[in-house]
Design a protein around this motif. Sequence first.
Motif, mmCIF file in Angstrom:
data_model
loop_
_atom_site.group_PDB
_atom_site.id
_atom_site.type_symbol
_atom_site.label_atom_id
_atom_site.label_comp_id
_atom_site.label_asym_id
_atom_site.label_seq_id
_atom_site.Cartn_x
_atom_site.Cartn_y
_atom_site.Cartn_z
ATOM 1 N N ARG A 205 0.837 -1.209 0.000
ATOM 2 C CA ARG A 205 0.000 0.000 0.000
ATOM 3 C C ARG A 205 0.871 1.257 0.000
ATOM 4 O O ARG A 205 0.578 2.241 -0.689
ATOM 5 N N ARG A 206 1.935 1.236 0.772
ATOM 6 C CA ARG A 206 2.828 2.396 0.836
ATOM 7 C C ARG A 206 3.438 2.688 -0.544
ATOM 8 O O ARG A 206 3.517 3.830 -0.968
ATOM 9 N N ASN A 209 0.776 4.233 -2.799
ATOM 10 C CA ASN A 209 0.446 5.618 -2.469
ATOM 11 C C ASN A 209 1.595 6.580 -2.767
ATOM 12 O O ASN A 209 1.379 7.735 -3.091
ATOM 13 N N TYR A 212 1.359 7.341 -6.329
ATOM 14 C CA TYR A 212 0.122 8.055 -6.660
ATOM 15 C C TYR A 212 0.109 9.489 -6.127
ATOM 16 O O TYR A 212 -0.638 10.336 -6.607
ATOM 17 N N ARG A 213 0.949 9.755 -5.139
ATOM 18 C CA ARG A 213 0.902 11.008 -4.376
ATOM 19 C C ARG A 213 0.677 12.254 -5.230
ATOM 20 O O ARG A 213 1.309 12.457 -6.249
ATOM 21 N N ASP A 237 -7.193 1.268 3.122
ATOM 22 C CA ASP A 237 -6.595 2.484 2.560
ATOM 23 C C ASP A 237 -7.385 3.730 2.964
ATOM 24 O O ASP A 237 -6.816 4.750 3.342
ATOM 25 N N ASN A 241 -5.946 6.716 5.237
ATOM 26 C CA ASN A 241 -5.866 8.050 4.625
ATOM 27 C C ASN A 241 -6.606 9.086 5.464
ATOM 28 O O ASN A 241 -6.155 10.222 5.607
#
Length: 293
Positions: A205-206, A209, A212-213, A237, A241
């Motif tokens: 997941r990290r 993300n 995607y940031r 997620d 978030n």
Amino acid sequence: MDISTGHIVLSYMEDHLNNQDRLDQEWEALSQYEAEPSSTKIATDASNMRKNRYGDVLPYDHSRVVLNSAANVSSSDYINANFITDHDPRNPAFIVGQAPLPHTVADFWQMVWEQGSVVIVMLTKLTENGTAMCHRYWPEEGSDLYHIYEVHLVSEHIWCDDYLVRSFYLKNLQTNETRTVTQFHFLTWPNLGVPGSIKALLDFRRKVNKSYRGRSCPIAVHCSDGCDRSGTYILIDMVLNRMAKGAKEIDMAATLEHIRDQRMAMVKSKEQFQFALACVAEEVHAILKALPQ
């Protein structure tokens, strides 16, 4: 996240994880939950039925992804996928759908293109125990053409036993525009089950993300049916978030109901719900450890 919020969230998660009765009751209540509105009229139209991988997992009319029928290979606007929003209905956080079938691959790439998605999260293998879970919707090498979308495999990078990352050039042959799309493929999450490692999923997941940031387009998420693994991933997620944005209260059941209002059957088992709780607890634990005490 401040320390006091972290401890409140952690004690909420641990209470659920350590108190089986409470977890059973919460899952029982979630199992009774019915989304409203829940019409799936368009998905059950005769012309669309063959585009559904499973007859019992259909997109709600009100939140379904609508394709541009003028650009579609079969002049249809239908795909088995839904938007999932968190706070802002104008900016969905995710599009979640079933894995492509051989005859819906062009629809899938059309959706990715039209929604501006630059990240795909794939949570299933292509086959599991001899059963087809997903049609390979990318070329094994070089490029393939899916209607007006040319997909070129740029790289495939195996990070670890649990997941790999592929990079694609996606080109729209009508407009000659190109984009880079990154696919994160998690390999060790069995259908209707949970991954063997919380850490591996949180690392995955990290990575997603980080890539995607700062984007405002939805992340495209799919497993095989677009519900069980996809729902669990999105729940984890979304909650993490919200916490990163400073939410003081976390209610996993209410968040899951909010997600289920937008796509049916998200998170299919108590085991998956429990896994989501454990992932959030683990991540909060790690954040607290890193804060100056």
